[in-house]
Design a protein around this motif. Structure first.
Motif, PDB file in Angstrom:
ATOM      1  N   GLN A  14      -4.317  60.405 -39.262  1.00  0.00           N
ATOM      2  CA  GLN A  14      -5.164  60.790 -38.409  1.00  0.00           C
ATOM      3  C   GLN A  14      -4.982  59.655 -36.746  1.00  0.00           C
ATOM      4  OE1 GLN A  14      -9.008  59.997 -39.987  1.00  0.00           O
ATOM      5  NE2 GLN A  14     -10.018  60.119 -37.876  1.00  0.00           N
ATOM      6  N   VAL A  15      -4.851  60.147 -35.825  1.00  0.00           N
ATOM      7  CA  VAL A  15      -5.161  59.588 -34.347  1.00  0.00           C
ATOM      8  C   VAL A  15      -6.117  58.768 -33.977  1.00  0.00           C
ATOM      9  CG1 VAL A  15      -4.666  59.839 -32.636  1.00  0.00           C
ATOM     10  CG2 VAL A  15      -3.685  61.688 -33.799  1.00  0.00           C
ATOM     11  N   ILE A  26       6.240  62.988 -39.919  1.00  0.00           N
ATOM     12  CA  ILE A  26       5.199  63.891 -39.750  1.00  0.00           C
ATOM     13  C   ILE A  26       4.834  63.322 -38.955  1.00  0.00           C
ATOM     14  CG2 ILE A  26       2.941  64.711 -40.749  1.00  0.00           C
ATOM     15  CD1 ILE A  26       5.076  64.327 -43.517  1.00  0.00           C
ATOM     16  N   SER A  27       4.319  62.358 -38.898  1.00  0.00           N
ATOM     17  CA  SER A  27       3.092  61.610 -37.309  1.00  0.00           C
ATOM     18  C   SER A  27       3.555  61.239 -36.095  1.00  0.00           C
ATOM     19  CB  SER A  27       2.206  60.704 -37.961  1.00  0.00           C
ATOM     20  OG  SER A  27       1.944  60.890 -40.001  1.00  0.00           O
ATOM     21  N   PHE A  28       4.768  61.036 -36.450  1.00  0.00           N
ATOM     22  CA  PHE A  28       5.267  60.376 -35.262  1.00  0.00           C
ATOM     23  C   PHE A  28       4.975  60.707 -33.653  1.00  0.00           C
ATOM     24  CE2 PHE A  28       8.552  59.459 -31.556  1.00  0.00           C
ATOM     25  CZ  PHE A  28       8.116  57.471 -31.493  1.00  0.00           C
ATOM     26  N   LYS A  29       4.725  61.988 -34.187  1.00  0.00           N
ATOM     27  CA  LYS A  29       4.722  63.050 -32.548  1.00  0.00           C
ATOM     28  C   LYS A  29       3.602  63.063 -31.890  1.00  0.00           C
ATOM     29  CE  LYS A  29       6.114  67.521 -30.422  1.00  0.00           C
ATOM     30  NZ  LYS A  29       4.929  67.718 -30.163  1.00  0.00           N
ATOM     31  N   GLN A  30       2.635  63.575 -32.961  1.00  0.00           N
ATOM     32  CA  GLN A  30       1.644  63.574 -32.587  1.00  0.00           C
ATOM     33  C   GLN A  30       0.761  62.200 -32.413  1.00  0.00           C
ATOM     34  OE1 GLN A  30      -1.141  65.266 -35.394  1.00  0.00           O
ATOM     35  NE2 GLN A  30      -0.566  63.437 -36.592  1.00  0.00           N
ATOM     36  N   LEU A  31       0.629  60.808 -32.576  1.00  0.00           N
ATOM     37  CA  LEU A  31       0.338  59.450 -32.507  1.00  0.00           C
ATOM     38  C   LEU A  31       0.932  59.479 -31.316  1.00  0.00           C
ATOM     39  CD1 LEU A  31       1.456  57.527 -35.334  1.00  0.00           C
ATOM     40  CD2 LEU A  31      -1.083  58.513 -34.477  1.00  0.00           C
ATOM     41  N   VAL A  32       2.220  59.575 -30.532  1.00  0.00           N
ATOM     42  CA  VAL A  32       2.700  59.210 -29.466  1.00  0.00           C
ATOM     43  C   VAL A  32       2.451  60.112 -28.128  1.00  0.00           C
ATOM     44  CG1 VAL A  32       4.608  57.679 -30.388  1.00  0.00           C
ATOM     45  CG2 VAL A  32       5.110  60.440 -29.971  1.00  0.00           C
ATOM     46  N   GLU A  33       1.650  61.159 -28.716  1.00  0.00           N
ATOM     47  CA  GLU A  33       1.738  61.817 -27.260  1.00  0.00           C
ATOM     48  C   GLU A  33       0.375  61.554 -27.317  1.00  0.00           C
ATOM     49  OE1 GLU A  33       2.540  66.080 -28.860  1.00  0.00           O
ATOM     50  OE2 GLU A  33       4.615  65.887 -27.907  1.00  0.00           O
ATOM     51  N   SER A  34      -0.628  61.500 -28.221  1.00  0.00           N
ATOM     52  CA  SER A  34      -1.530  61.297 -27.814  1.00  0.00           C
ATOM     53  C   SER A  34      -1.861  59.772 -27.422  1.00  0.00           C
ATOM     54  CB  SER A  34      -2.963  61.057 -28.838  1.00  0.00           C
ATOM     55  OG  SER A  34      -2.357  60.150 -29.855  1.00  0.00           O
ATOM     56  N   VAL A  47      13.075  61.024 -28.117  1.00  0.00           N
ATOM     57  CA  VAL A  47      13.497  61.622 -27.181  1.00  0.00           C
ATOM     58  C   VAL A  47      13.049  61.871 -25.991  1.00  0.00           C
ATOM     59  CG1 VAL A  47      15.661  61.787 -25.405  1.00  0.00           C
ATOM     60  CG2 VAL A  47      15.537  61.417 -27.688  1.00  0.00           C
ATOM     61  N   ASP A  48      11.415  62.319 -26.562  1.00  0.00           N
ATOM     62  CA  ASP A  48      11.076  63.415 -25.362  1.00  0.00           C
ATOM     63  C   ASP A  48       9.397  62.995 -25.656  1.00  0.00           C
ATOM     64  OD1 ASP A  48      12.640  65.822 -26.444  1.00  0.00           O
ATOM     65  OD2 ASP A  48      11.139  67.018 -27.593  1.00  0.00           O
ATOM     66  N   ASN A  49       9.409  61.799 -25.458  1.00  0.00           N
ATOM     67  CA  ASN A  49       8.249  61.696 -25.169  1.00  0.00           C
ATOM     68  C   ASN A  49       8.437  60.183 -24.956  1.00  0.00           C
ATOM     69  OD1 ASN A  49       5.617  62.848 -26.328  1.00  0.00           O
ATOM     70  ND2 ASN A  49       7.544  62.541 -28.211  1.00  0.00           N
TER      71      ASN A  49
END
Length: 291
Positions: free
Chosen positions: A91-92, A165-173, A209-211
């Motif tokens: 959860q973020v 599973i969780s890295f992308k949504q965490l750092v994007e938020s 890399v994207d974030n």
């Protein structure tokens, strides 16, 4: 009769001057050698520090309590990240509740273990950077959270999360820039059929890399050459990253481009254990190119 015979033989030997001295005087070199031997034996008898004690010494200034009221804590060394129990994304969090200043640059440590490495960094840079530790073993996260409360740090947070599973949504938020990502001595999963369990796979590389902000860095290391080469090859393939090989910086590398020391200023726990056992640590540092 026996005594008389012995005494008679003594007289004969004495008369013929065949009696040997009871001892020979030691030469100075023999005495020196004997002293060195005794000193070596005394050195071997001294209790040797275990690697766990070396870890405690390295992180002594954190002054952490080990008498936490967590009940019986049994921490597994290896878990299967592909298990259904780890398939749900974390959860973020409310970043304003987690950090005093969520606009600060962020460092994410993937597979942070006990968290002491991040705590040491957070304690030294209270208003420079925020730190987020992701760990798949929930009991370690719980203990790290208690330590953070004791230290009263407001620039560090730990999450029970399966990083792929969780890295992308965490750092994007996250409101601030992603400045640094570290993957330090991840579980090697040696068997060929288990390599798909390794934390660093192409989707995670892409999300990092994207974030990552331009100029941001990726720091990776392992005490297993095969794992280090696997991570190296994946990051080497990314055009947006450049390997920092020490040619234009103060960072020292060997002839193959592996960093000679941890650039963060302190060794991780696994790093200490591995070097204690005589293993080499394979480290590389990457930087995202300017846009």
């Amino acid at each position: 009769m026996g005594f008389w015979c012995g005494w008679r033989m003594l007289q004969i030997h004495s008369h013929n001057k065949l009696m040997l001295p009871l001892f020979r005087p030691l030469s100075s070199s023999s005495i020196s050698q004997a002293v060195v031997t005794v000193q070596d034996q005394q050195q071997l008898q001294k209790p040797q520090l275990r690697s766990s004690q070396l870890v405690a010494l390295e992180y002594a200034d954190l002054n952490l309590s080990y008498n936490l009221d967590l009940g019986h804590v049994r921490i597994r060394q290896h878990v299967n990240p592909l298990s259904s129990s780890f398939s749900a994304p974390a959860q973020v969090p409310d970043w304003n509740q987690v950090f005093a200043d969520p606009a600060l640059p962020l460092m994410v440590d993937i597979g942070c273990g006990s968290g002491r490495f991040l705590m040491w960094l957070a304690k030294r840079t209270p208003k420079v950077r925020n730190y987020l530790g992701l760990e798949i073993r929930q009991r370690m996260v719980k203990r790290a959270e208690e330590w953070v409360k004791d230290l009263a740090l407001d620039n560090i947070h730990f999450l029970f999360a399966n990083a792929p599973i969780s890295f992308k949504q965490l750092v994007e938020s996250y409101p601030g820039p992603l400045q640094l990502v570290s993957i330090l001595c991840p579980d090697p999963h040696f068997k060929q059929k288990h390599r798909k369990r390794r934390v660093l796979q192409k989707p995670l590389v892409g999300a990092i890399v994207d974030n990552l902000t331009p100029g941001g860095q990726v720091f990776m290391q392992s005490d297993v050459l095969e794992v280090a080469l696997d991570m190296k090859n994946q990051f080497d393939e990314v055009d947006e990253l450049r390997h920092i090989d020490g040619s234009n910086t103060a960072i020292l590398c060997d002839s193959e481009g592996w960093l000679l020391s941890n650039p963060m200023g302190i060794r991780t726990e696994r790093e200490i254990h591995a070097e204690y056992e005589g293993a080499k640590i394979y480290r590389r540092l990457y930087e995202k190119k300017p846009m």
